[in-house]
Design a protein around this motif. Structure first.
Motif, PDB file in Angstrom:
ATOM      1  N   GLN A  67       0.828  -1.206   0.000  1.00 31.74           N
ATOM      2  CA  GLN A  67       0.000   0.000   0.000  1.00 31.74           C
ATOM      3  C   GLN A  67       0.865   1.260   0.000  1.00 31.74           C
ATOM      4  O   GLN A  67       0.563   2.238  -0.681  1.00 31.74           O
ATOM      5  CB  GLN A  67      -0.933  -0.025   1.213  1.00 31.74           C
ATOM      6  CG  GLN A  67      -1.978  -1.129   1.147  1.00 31.74           C
ATOM      7  CD  GLN A  67      -2.678  -1.363   2.480  1.00 31.74           C
ATOM      8  OE1 GLN A  67      -2.396  -0.691   3.477  1.00 31.74           O
ATOM      9  NE2 GLN A  67      -3.590  -2.327   2.512  1.00 31.74           N
ATOM     10  N   ALA A  68       1.970   1.222   0.757  1.00 32.67           N
ATOM     11  CA  ALA A  68       2.878   2.370   0.796  1.00 32.67           C
ATOM     12  C   ALA A  68       3.583   2.560  -0.546  1.00 32.67           C
ATOM     13  O   ALA A  68       3.751   3.693  -1.020  1.00 32.67           O
ATOM     14  CB  ALA A  68       3.899   2.188   1.912  1.00 32.67           C
ATOM     15  N   LEU A  69       4.006   1.448  -1.177  1.00 34.88           N
ATOM     16  CA  LEU A  69       4.650   1.541  -2.489  1.00 34.88           C
ATOM     17  C   LEU A  69       3.710   2.154  -3.524  1.00 34.88           C
ATOM     18  O   LEU A  69       4.082   3.055  -4.276  1.00 34.88           O
ATOM     19  CB  LEU A  69       5.106   0.163  -2.962  1.00 34.88           C
ATOM     20  CG  LEU A  69       6.329  -0.466  -2.300  1.00 34.88           C
ATOM     21  CD1 LEU A  69       6.610  -1.821  -2.929  1.00 34.88           C
ATOM     22  CD2 LEU A  69       7.549   0.434  -2.429  1.00 34.88           C
ATOM     23  N   LEU A  70       2.479   1.660  -3.559  1.00 38.06           N
ATOM     24  CA  LEU A  70       1.515   2.178  -4.526  1.00 38.06           C
ATOM     25  C   LEU A  70       1.145   3.620  -4.196  1.00 38.06           C
ATOM     26  O   LEU A  70       0.898   4.426  -5.103  1.00 38.06           O
ATOM     27  CB  LEU A  70       0.263   1.292  -4.542  1.00 38.06           C
ATOM     28  CG  LEU A  70       0.477  -0.152  -5.013  1.00 38.06           C
ATOM     29  CD1 LEU A  70      -0.818  -0.945  -4.923  1.00 38.06           C
ATOM     30  CD2 LEU A  70       0.999  -0.174  -6.435  1.00 38.06           C
ATOM     31  N   GLY A  71       1.110   3.945  -2.916  1.00 36.87           N
ATOM     32  CA  GLY A  71       0.801   5.311  -2.519  1.00 36.87           C
ATOM     33  C   GLY A  71       1.895   6.298  -2.838  1.00 36.87           C
ATOM     34  O   GLY A  71       1.669   7.511  -2.839  1.00 36.87           O
ATOM     35  N   SER A  72       3.097   5.789  -3.116  1.00 39.15           N
ATOM     36  CA  SER A  72       4.225   6.674  -3.418  1.00 39.15           C
ATOM     37  C   SER A  72       4.289   7.055  -4.895  1.00 39.15           C
ATOM     38  O   SER A  72       5.114   7.882  -5.273  1.00 39.15           O
ATOM     39  CB  SER A  72       5.539   5.999  -3.018  1.00 39.15           C
ATOM     40  OG  SER A  72       5.808   4.872  -3.843  1.00 39.15           O
ATOM     41  N   CYS A 127       6.027  -0.400   9.914  1.00 38.29           N
ATOM     42  CA  CYS A 127       4.623  -0.566   9.550  1.00 38.29           C
ATOM     43  C   CYS A 127       3.724   0.439  10.274  1.00 38.29           C
ATOM     44  O   CYS A 127       3.765   0.531  11.502  1.00 38.29           O
ATOM     45  CB  CYS A 127       4.169  -1.991   9.858  1.00 38.29           C
ATOM     46  SG  CYS A 127       2.474  -2.319   9.325  1.00 38.29           S
ATOM     47  N   PRO A 128       2.881   1.166   9.541  1.00 36.67           N
ATOM     48  CA  PRO A 128       1.947   2.092  10.183  1.00 36.67           C
ATOM     49  C   PRO A 128       0.745   1.390  10.808  1.00 36.67           C
ATOM     50  O   PRO A 128      -0.085   2.041  11.434  1.00 36.67           O
ATOM     51  CB  PRO A 128       1.512   2.990   9.019  1.00 36.67           C
ATOM     52  CG  PRO A 128       1.634   2.124   7.812  1.00 36.67           C
ATOM     53  CD  PRO A 128       2.820   1.232   8.060  1.00 36.67           C
ATOM     54  N   LYS A 129       0.664   0.067  10.639  1.00 39.67           N
ATOM     55  CA  LYS A 129      -0.480  -0.683  11.167  1.00 39.67           C
ATOM     56  C   LYS A 129      -0.033  -1.789  12.119  1.00 39.67           C
ATOM     57  O   LYS A 129      -0.668  -2.844  12.200  1.00 39.67           O
ATOM     58  CB  LYS A 129      -1.290  -1.271  10.010  1.00 39.67           C
ATOM     59  CG  LYS A 129      -1.873  -0.211   9.090  1.00 39.67           C
ATOM     60  CD  LYS A 129      -2.712  -0.817   7.986  1.00 39.67           C
ATOM     61  CE  LYS A 129      -3.288   0.274   7.094  1.00 39.67           C
ATOM     62  NZ  LYS A 129      -4.132  -0.276   5.999  1.00 39.67           N
ATOM     63  N   LEU A 130       1.076  -1.558  12.819  1.00 38.40           N
ATOM     64  CA  LEU A 130       1.548  -2.523  13.811  1.00 38.40           C
ATOM     65  C   LEU A 130       0.417  -2.867  14.775  1.00 38.40           C
ATOM     66  O   LEU A 130      -0.278  -1.985  15.281  1.00 38.40           O
ATOM     67  CB  LEU A 130       2.731  -1.931  14.576  1.00 38.40           C
ATOM     68  CG  LEU A 130       3.351  -2.808  15.664  1.00 38.40           C
ATOM     69  CD1 LEU A 130       4.124  -3.961  15.038  1.00 38.40           C
ATOM     70  CD2 LEU A 130       4.269  -1.975  16.555  1.00 38.40           C
ATOM     71  N   ILE A 131       0.229  -4.166  15.022  1.00 38.41           N
ATOM     72  CA  ILE A 131      -0.873  -4.624  15.866  1.00 38.41           C
ATOM     73  C   ILE A 131      -0.503  -4.470  17.337  1.00 38.41           C
ATOM     74  O   ILE A 131       0.584  -4.851  17.767  1.00 38.41           O
ATOM     75  CB  ILE A 131      -1.212  -6.089  15.546  1.00 38.41           C
ATOM     76  CG1 ILE A 131      -1.671  -6.200  14.086  1.00 38.41           C
ATOM     77  CG2 ILE A 131      -2.282  -6.626  16.490  1.00 38.41           C
ATOM     78  CD1 ILE A 131      -1.851  -7.615  13.599  1.00 38.41           C
ATOM     79  N   ALA A 132      -1.418  -3.903  18.104  1.00 35.21           N
ATOM     80  CA  ALA A 132      -1.181  -3.670  19.530  1.00 35.21           C
ATOM     81  C   ALA A 132      -1.074  -4.990  20.287  1.00 35.21           C
ATOM     82  O   ALA A 132      -1.764  -5.960  19.958  1.00 35.21           O
ATOM     83  CB  ALA A 132      -2.310  -2.831  20.117  1.00 35.21           C
TER      84      ALA A 132
END
Length: 428
Positions: A266-271, A306-311
């Motif tokens: 998602q980050a690659l495509l968002g860039s 990762c911006p979505k690291l699981i708590a």
């Protein structure tokens, strides 16, 4: 197998041309008199990678520089010996081959390199360059010049240029010479290691179109490596995304671009730049640098960025509380701010309030440590409390997720797809 007829029969017999199982390549750091006494840690360039390529398809391989794409390509061809794992080509494990057997196998497996200039001998005429693989494999004796001229024409060059030298051609033309050389022994499979990255954008499309036409004509199979996502989308049937030596996502091209399921993808495509002057902000921004391949993170290798690291399950935090704690933990680790006072820390990271319960106690202790200029202790406390207990650090992920576009299997190495997990505190 040297005849076209034999190759055609072989293509009809088997659908999967290449199967990779647990492929691993580790490099030892340095050598010398004392290397056996004090061995240095190994660089894990490629680590436990598995995938298949179907006959006649193009599998695109994408990822940041240094993620292991080129090492994977060379290991697949046995140009470098794998540390572990197997590479099955037409059902035969080429990792077990050597000497004459390996030389014969390479008749069916060729490679196009990134730099079209350095991969051609400047002292040789291009006709001789194209004929060289034929001589190496004792093929087409007495017909080599005729075949070389035919191949030059196939790749879009004038056969009359047979006696010219590489420096007399442009970059795009030199890469076409490389393509003709790869086709000289009538291979089944070609590894393309960033074959258009050194070319102008206007030339890239021409070379890519030529490659697709040749693929249709000769029934070729490509492993196509690139860092340009638009190039990968143009030529690939499926796309594999690589990060720090491991595969993180694999899906059909439309599925991956329209329904990316891994935060790194998602980050690659968002860039990808948006041609809209009204667009604001920075898209696809990832914090931090790629970790060292010598000591990669446990569990999911992307977790440190990762911006979505699981708590961690033992802490009860709201979405905003976990977002603040995660940002605070990473900022402390990278020392991206200066400590002025307690109010400044709370305003910068916890404007919605410090987490409650045990998680809040940990944050308060870390703030006290920072106010005492004890950065390392604060970093260790936050890492041990919030990062290490997360499932992202405990287990290596590998899941098949629901496909929205196409019919193929969609693999995503992210614990967000773990059945039954609560992701409410991790949504952006």
């Amino acid at each position: 197998m040297s005849s076209t007829t034999t190759k055609s029969e072989e293509r009809e017999k088997q659908e999967t041309i290449l199967r990779i199982e647990g492929l691993t390549k580790h490099y030892s750091q340095g050598s010398g008199l004392f290397s056996s006494i004090w061995p240095k840690p190994k660089v894990k360039a490629v680590d436990d990678v598995s995938f298949e390529i179907e006959r006649g398809e193009t599998l695109g391989l994408v990822g940041e520089s240094g993620c292991g794409k080129s090492t994977l390509a060379r290991t697949v061809l046995n140009l470098v010996e794998p540390t572990d794992g197997a590479v099955y080509f037409n059902g035969r494990n080429i990792a077990d081959l050597s000497g004459e057997q390996l030389r014969q196998q390479r008749e069916d497996m060729q490679m196009i390199f990134q730099d079209p200039q350095s991969s051609l001998d400047p002292r040789m005429k291009i006709g001789t360059i194209v004929e060289e693989p034929m001589r190496a494999h004792d093929l087409y004796e007495g017909e080599r010049e005729e075949r070389a001229r035919e191949l030059l024409e196939k790749v879009g060059l004038d056969p009359q240029h047979y006696n010219r030298y590489p420096h007399q051609f442009s970059g795009g033309q030199r890469q076409r010479v490389n393509l003709a050389r790869a086709l000289a022994v009538n291979p089944d499979f070609i590894v393309c290691d960033e074959p258009v990255s050194a070319l102008d954008v206007s030339i890239q499309a021409q070379v890519l179109n030529t490659m697709q036409e040749l693929q249709d004509e000769f029934g070729l199979t490509y492993l196509f490596i690139a860092h340009d996502l638009s190039v990968i989308r143009h030529i690939s049937d499926r796309v594999a995304v690589m990060y720090l030596g491991q595969m993180v996502e694999l899906a059909e091209t439309e599925e991956l671009y329209e329904n990316p399921q891994h935060p790194y993808t998602q980050a690659l495509l968002g860039s990808i730049p948006v041609p809209d002057p009204r667009a604001e902000g920075r898209r696809g921004l990832l914090e931090g640098d790629v970790p060292s391949p010598i000591e990669p993170p446990s569990g999911c290798r992307f977790r440190t960025r990762c911006p979505k690291l699981i708590a961690p399950e033992q802490y009860e935090m709201t979405e905003s509380e976990w977002t603040g704690a995660r940002r605070f933990m990473r900022a402390v680790s990278r020392r991206t701010f200066e400590v002025e006072n307690e109010a400044q820390l709370r305003d910068e990271f916890f404007d919605q309030g410090v987490p409650s319960g045990e998680a809040g106690d940990i944050v308060e202790t870390a703030i006290d440590l920072l106010l005492s200029d004890e950065w390392e202790q604060a970093d260790e406390l936050l890492e041990e409390s919030f990062a290490d207990p997360s499932i992202c650090a405990q287990e290596k992920p590998d899941y098949a997720v629901e496909t929205e576009y196409g019919t193929g299997v969609h693999h995503a190495a992210c614990h967000l797809h773990r059945e039954g997990i609560d992701n409410t505190a991790n949504a952006d």
